[in-house]
Design an enzyme around this catalytic site. Structure first.
Site, PDB file in Angstrom:
ATOM      1  N   ASP A 138       0.850  -1.190   0.000  1.00  0.00           N
ATOM      2  CA  ASP A 138       0.000   0.000   0.000  1.00  0.00           C
ATOM      3  C   ASP A 138       0.890   1.246   0.000  1.00  0.00           C
ATOM      4  OD1 ASP A 138      -2.320   1.459   0.000  1.00  0.00           O
ATOM      5  OD2 ASP A 138      -2.744   1.184   2.129  1.00  0.00           O
ATOM      6  N   HIS A 145      -3.808  14.077   0.160  1.00  0.00           N
ATOM      7  CA  HIS A 145      -4.264  13.196   1.240  1.00  0.00           C
ATOM      8  C   HIS A 145      -3.254  13.177   2.390  1.00  0.00           C
ATOM      9  CE1 HIS A 145      -6.037   9.675   3.203  1.00  0.00           C
ATOM     10  NE2 HIS A 145      -4.842   9.111   3.200  1.00  0.00           N
TER      11      HIS A 145
HETATM   12 CA    CA Z   1      -4.622   2.379   1.870  1.00  0.00          CA
END
Ligand code: CA
Length: 438
Positions: A138, A145
């Protein structure tokens, strides 16, 4: 090197009439892959390619014997219950298969009659994960963000000093990645309110979605051998939509010092169709770094990455509450952004992941990290939408939300459109939150 060829021509049409309709996700220029079987059957799962509102059964196509050589080998690999063996082939073979499928489905194809007999309506099929995902990584590539989330925890210093130098990532968990349509129970875990002296155990109260792009690795690299940034296209099989569900309250208590753990590994959901890297070629764009920011280190930089590194994929999130569903409403769109806001490119992720000699394998999966544009209607999580739960937002039907509630369905969709190219879609990823188990 551009992957654009005649399979992308806007003038191409298909003898499958639904593929030629406006705003359909699967025109002949798309040709994405999935793993499927007839709904409710005990058939073996096998590969399919989407065309309009139909799919071509690739196992049936392989057994027709229309092809030989690399295309037939690719079809045999696409007939298996997982696409890993197709993904392990060379980019030139994926391209040859795409070329053959394009010709077979094009208006005037000599194979039309034979392929008509092996079409199945998308309405009549169910999906499985497209491949065996060995490892899931990830990333955290959206600077919008990262800055917003960072400012919640560190208002005076939102972005950590490594962010503009390193494509930040962590190793996730692949066992709980499921395909669209698979619902899950609200997770339970330890949480601690800021004012509390001790944690408590119970259902997550701050359940969130994360709007991400998923990236499937095709051919891998030998352990010890890095993938050069300009070779990344030889290793990227394709992309999907990815909802990387997050339990924010569990995360807030457990994440120090090693990062998120149970807050992130209870469920992650992929859309069923893999849009190939080749299909995405027309929507690639120049990528650049603000002159005021650190420029990428040499192993993360190349002319090709600057010319074509970015992908303009439109991403949307729709929320459908239980009440909306009862009243027959499809849901309310709450976010629209593009993957082209990403601070790091997919090629940079591949180059960085392997620069230490780490081996990627066919079917490995990258999450892009939550994708958020610069404005509030472009954010990819509720954490950002509600300022970490401080501001509730009101839906058009009068309901309001701070985080997700039981019965809420989150639907993500995506598409690419550009002048001079066809519009292609990603389909959708949809999942509904069930109540926590007692
Ligand atoms: Ca994520």
């Amino acid at each position: 090197m551009s992957l654009i060829n005649h399979t992308h021509d806007t003038s191409l049409t298909s003898w499958v009439a639904s593929a030629n309709t406006l705003n359909n996700d699967f025109p002949i220029q798309n040709l994405p892959f999935a793993i499927f079987r007839r709904k409710g059957s005990q058939e073996a799962f096998r590969g399919a390619v989407a065309i309009g509102d139909q799919v071509v059964d690739l196992a049936a196509l392989a057994s027709l014997g229309l092809y030989d050589g690399a295309v037939q080998k690719a079809l045999v690999n696409a007939s298996k219950p997982q696409l890993n063996d197709l993904m392990a082939m060379e980019q030139s073979t994926w391209s040859a298969l795409r070329c053959a499928l394009s010709a077979a489905l094009a208006t005037g194809s000599e194979h039309q009659a034979k392929l008509e007999s092996i079409l199945i309506a998308q309405a009549d099929i169910e999906f499985d994960l497209p491949c065996r995902i060995g490892d899931y990584t990830d990333f955290y590539t959206s600077i919008n963000h990262a800055t917003t989330i960072g400012s919640i925890f560190r208002p005076e210093n939102p972005l950590l000093p490594n962010y503009k130098w390193v494509p930040i990532g962590y190793h996730g968990r692949s066992s709980s990645i499921t395909v669209s349509g698979k619902d899950f129970h609200r997770p339970c875990g330890q949480t601690k309110a800021p004012a509390a002296t001790e944690p408590s155990f119970g259902p997550c109260k701050r359940l969130d979605y994360e709007m991400e792009v998923g990236i499937y690795i095709g051919a891998g690299n030998e352990m010890g051998e890095a993938i050069d940034i300009d070779q990344a296209d030889q290793h990227i099989f394709g992309m999907c939509l990815f909802n990387d569900w997050s339990a924010r309250d569990i995360q807030g208590w457990e994440y120090q010092p090693l990062g998120p753990f149970l807050a992130k590994n209870f469920a992650s959901t992929v859309s069923p169709w893999i849009i190939t890297n080749e299909a995405l070629a027309p929507y690639r764009e120049a990528w650049s770094r603000d002159a005021a920011d650190p420029q990428p280190l040499p192993y993360l930089d190349s002319e090709q990455n600057s010319a074509l590194g970015s992908y303009d994929v439109q991403l949307e999130v729709t929320l459908q509450t239980a009440k909306m569903r009862e009243e027959g409403q499809a849901g309310q769109k709450i976010t629209r952004t593009s993957f082209n806001h990403s601070y790091w490119t997919v090629a940079q992720m591949v180059a960085h992941h392997t620069v230490n000699g780490c081996n990627l394998q066919p079917g490995d999966f990258f999450g892009s990290g939550t994708q958020s544009g610069p404005s509030l209607d472009q954010v990819g999580s509720m954490m950002e939408l509600t300022g970490a739960g401080k501001n509730s937002f009101t839906l058009e039907n009068g309901e309001s939300r701070v985080f997700l509630e039981d019965g809420d369905a989150v639907i993500m969709s995506g598409f690419c459109e550009k002048a001079g190219a066809a519009r292609i879609g990603f389909g959708e990823v949809r999942s509904t939150i069930l109540p926590a188990k007692a």
